[in-house]
Design a protein around this motif. Sequence first.
Motif, PDB file in Angstrom:
ATOM      1  N   ASP A  75      96.976  47.890  31.779  1.00  0.00           N
ATOM      2  CA  ASP A  75      95.560  47.924  31.436  1.00  0.00           C
ATOM      3  C   ASP A  75      94.961  46.548  31.710  1.00  0.00           C
ATOM      4  O   ASP A  75      95.451  45.529  31.209  1.00  0.00           O
ATOM      5  CB  ASP A  75      95.391  48.275  29.957  1.00  0.00           C
ATOM      6  CG  ASP A  75      93.964  48.664  29.610  1.00  0.00           C
ATOM      7  OD1 ASP A  75      93.064  48.431  30.431  1.00  0.00           O
ATOM      8  OD2 ASP A  75      93.756  49.192  28.501  1.00  0.00           O
ATOM      9  N   SER A  76      93.909  46.500  32.523  1.00  0.00           N
ATOM     10  CA  SER A  76      93.298  45.227  32.898  1.00  0.00           C
ATOM     11  C   SER A  76      91.789  45.282  32.686  1.00  0.00           C
ATOM     12  O   SER A  76      91.120  46.203  33.169  1.00  0.00           O
ATOM     13  CB  SER A  76      93.604  44.909  34.372  1.00  0.00           C
ATOM     14  OG  SER A  76      92.941  43.730  34.784  1.00  0.00           O
ATOM     15  N   VAL A  77      91.274  44.327  31.945  1.00  0.00           N
ATOM     16  CA  VAL A  77      89.843  44.222  31.676  1.00  0.00           C
ATOM     17  C   VAL A  77      89.342  42.891  32.221  1.00  0.00           C
ATOM     18  O   VAL A  77      89.899  41.836  31.901  1.00  0.00           O
ATOM     19  CB  VAL A  77      89.538  44.321  30.166  1.00  0.00           C
ATOM     20  CG1 VAL A  77      88.054  44.091  29.904  1.00  0.00           C
ATOM     21  CG2 VAL A  77      89.981  45.666  29.623  1.00  0.00           C
ATOM     22  N   TYR A  78      88.310  42.966  33.043  1.00  0.00           N
ATOM     23  CA  TYR A  78      87.763  41.741  33.631  1.00  0.00           C
ATOM     24  C   TYR A  78      86.304  41.587  33.222  1.00  0.00           C
ATOM     25  O   TYR A  78      85.470  42.441  33.523  1.00  0.00           O
ATOM     26  CB  TYR A  78      87.865  41.771  35.151  1.00  0.00           C
ATOM     27  CG  TYR A  78      87.322  40.514  35.803  1.00  0.00           C
ATOM     28  CD1 TYR A  78      88.043  39.330  35.776  1.00  0.00           C
ATOM     29  CD2 TYR A  78      86.076  40.520  36.420  1.00  0.00           C
ATOM     30  CE1 TYR A  78      87.553  38.174  36.351  1.00  0.00           C
ATOM     31  CE2 TYR A  78      85.565  39.371  37.002  1.00  0.00           C
ATOM     32  CZ  TYR A  78      86.314  38.198  36.960  1.00  0.00           C
ATOM     33  OH  TYR A  78      85.801  37.050  37.528  1.00  0.00           O
ATOM     34  N   TYR A  79      86.018  40.497  32.514  1.00  0.00           N
ATOM     35  CA  TYR A  79      84.651  40.189  32.122  1.00  0.00           C
ATOM     36  C   TYR A  79      83.991  39.313  33.186  1.00  0.00           C
ATOM     37  O   TYR A  79      84.638  38.454  33.781  1.00  0.00           O
ATOM     38  CB  TYR A  79      84.640  39.461  30.774  1.00  0.00           C
ATOM     39  CG  TYR A  79      84.988  40.339  29.613  1.00  0.00           C
ATOM     40  CD1 TYR A  79      84.004  41.018  28.896  1.00  0.00           C
ATOM     41  CD2 TYR A  79      86.320  40.516  29.230  1.00  0.00           C
ATOM     42  CE1 TYR A  79      84.338  41.841  27.829  1.00  0.00           C
ATOM     43  CE2 TYR A  79      86.652  41.341  28.165  1.00  0.00           C
ATOM     44  CZ  TYR A  79      85.661  42.002  27.478  1.00  0.00           C
ATOM     45  OH  TYR A  79      85.992  42.819  26.430  1.00  0.00           O
ATOM     46  N   LYS A  80      82.742  39.548  33.397  1.00  0.00           N
ATOM     47  CA  LYS A  80      81.998  38.809  34.409  1.00  0.00           C
ATOM     48  C   LYS A  80      82.105  37.302  34.174  1.00  0.00           C
ATOM     49  O   LYS A  80      81.944  36.817  33.055  1.00  0.00           O
ATOM     50  CB  LYS A  80      80.528  39.237  34.392  1.00  0.00           C
ATOM     51  CG  LYS A  80      79.689  38.598  35.481  1.00  0.00           C
ATOM     52  CD  LYS A  80      78.252  39.079  35.404  1.00  0.00           C
ATOM     53  CE  LYS A  80      77.396  38.427  36.486  1.00  0.00           C
ATOM     54  NZ  LYS A  80      75.986  38.875  36.411  1.00  0.00           N
ATOM     55  N   ASP A  81      82.415  36.571  35.247  1.00  0.00           N
ATOM     56  CA  ASP A  81      82.545  35.110  35.250  1.00  0.00           C
ATOM     57  C   ASP A  81      83.784  34.604  34.511  1.00  0.00           C
ATOM     58  O   ASP A  81      83.929  33.390  34.308  1.00  0.00           O
ATOM     59  CB  ASP A  81      81.293  34.440  34.656  1.00  0.00           C
ATOM     60  CG  ASP A  81      80.030  34.773  35.444  1.00  0.00           C
ATOM     61  OD1 ASP A  81      80.124  34.913  36.684  1.00  0.00           O
ATOM     62  OD2 ASP A  81      78.959  34.899  34.831  1.00  0.00           O
ATOM     63  N   ALA A  82      84.683  35.493  34.093  1.00  0.00           N
ATOM     64  CA  ALA A  82      85.913  35.048  33.426  1.00  0.00           C
ATOM     65  C   ALA A  82      86.873  34.437  34.442  1.00  0.00           C
ATOM     66  O   ALA A  82      86.837  34.753  35.634  1.00  0.00           O
ATOM     67  CB  ALA A  82      86.580  36.216  32.722  1.00  0.00           C
ATOM     68  N   ALA A  83      87.744  33.549  33.976  1.00  0.00           N
ATOM     69  CA  ALA A  83      88.702  32.895  34.864  1.00  0.00           C
ATOM     70  C   ALA A  83      89.736  33.869  35.387  1.00  0.00           C
ATOM     71  O   ALA A  83      90.202  33.759  36.520  1.00  0.00           O
ATOM     72  CB  ALA A  83      89.382  31.734  34.134  1.00  0.00           C
ATOM     73  N   HIS A  84      90.096  34.840  34.572  1.00  0.00           N
ATOM     74  CA  HIS A  84      91.075  35.848  34.971  1.00  0.00           C
ATOM     75  C   HIS A  84      90.944  37.064  34.057  1.00  0.00           C
ATOM     76  O   HIS A  84      90.354  36.967  32.972  1.00  0.00           O
ATOM     77  CB  HIS A  84      92.511  35.290  34.917  1.00  0.00           C
ATOM     78  CG  HIS A  84      92.868  34.702  33.579  1.00  0.00           C
ATOM     79  ND1 HIS A  84      93.063  35.471  32.454  1.00  0.00           N
ATOM     80  CD2 HIS A  84      93.070  33.413  33.193  1.00  0.00           C
ATOM     81  CE1 HIS A  84      93.374  34.696  31.434  1.00  0.00           C
ATOM     82  NE2 HIS A  84      93.373  33.441  31.844  1.00  0.00           N
ATOM     83  N   PRO A  85      91.461  38.206  34.463  1.00  0.00           N
ATOM     84  CA  PRO A  85      91.367  39.399  33.608  1.00  0.00           C
ATOM     85  C   PRO A  85      92.261  39.311  32.386  1.00  0.00           C
ATOM     86  O   PRO A  85      93.244  38.558  32.361  1.00  0.00           O
ATOM     87  CB  PRO A  85      91.820  40.525  34.541  1.00  0.00           C
ATOM     88  CG  PRO A  85      92.704  39.853  35.541  1.00  0.00           C
ATOM     89  CD  PRO A  85      92.128  38.480  35.744  1.00  0.00           C
ATOM     90  N   LEU A  86      91.915  40.075  31.363  1.00  0.00           N
ATOM     91  CA  LEU A  86      92.781  40.261  30.205  1.00  0.00           C
ATOM     92  C   LEU A  86      93.627  41.495  30.474  1.00  0.00           C
ATOM     93  O   LEU A  86      93.096  42.546  30.831  1.00  0.00           O
ATOM     94  CB  LEU A  86      91.945  40.448  28.937  1.00  0.00           C
ATOM     95  CG  LEU A  86      91.041  39.280  28.547  1.00  0.00           C
ATOM     96  CD1 LEU A  86      90.200  39.656  27.321  1.00  0.00           C
ATOM     97  CD2 LEU A  86      91.866  38.034  28.253  1.00  0.00           C
TER      98      LEU A  86
END
Length: 222
Positions: A112-123
């Motif tokens: 499961d991968s969540v990527y927030y806008k402008d984040a350094a990397h996905p969670l």
Amino acid sequence: MVRRQVINTFFTLFLFLVCLAGTVAASASEPLQQAPAYVVQKDGFTAKIPQVLARDTWYAKGADRINSALRVLADEACQAYESNPIRAGFSRTITGEITYSSPKILSLLIYDSVYYKDAAHPLTGVAGYTFRLPAGKRVDWQQLVREEDRQFMTLPALNRQMRLQIMTGRFQTYADFQGLTELPAVFYVDEQGKIVFLFQQYAVGPYAAGFCPFHTGRQIRY
């Protein structure tokens, strides 16, 4: 002439039986085969979940139960994404892979991968799903441990083994990691039929270390 026809007939029958035996053996060794993935895609959400197909009716109900459980996982994740008021600011991707398949056990991993806008990397996160066949019921790793291996799968024994793997560079953790305080929860069965524990990123080591697989070396009982 007659003798040659008899020999040719015998040889043809022999080849047929060899092919039939190979087909039966393959079916017996892996009663479930991978089917097209279950795909859900809406806006920034994508799920591509493994599905299985039974080779014979004995495993059909179990395969349906497994497929249903995995589809529910994807559907509920999609509903959670759609109900999030800030979903326009992030994307979510769920994928999976089958790690082990035998007449008695099917094991797989869901990522499961969540990527927030402008984040350094996905969670990211990982979950293990292991099912007992032919029923298709989910089992935990304690149910898979052989009786002679239980002494090696206690918390103190696992910490001793983990310290050894850290010393030899086989397991990467934080420098001040003091060991596990509870038994691991996330696991899968590898292609050799052995139990492997996984730890979420940041749980025992830095993000760059990934999910930190801890190979127990212990064969499953089935």
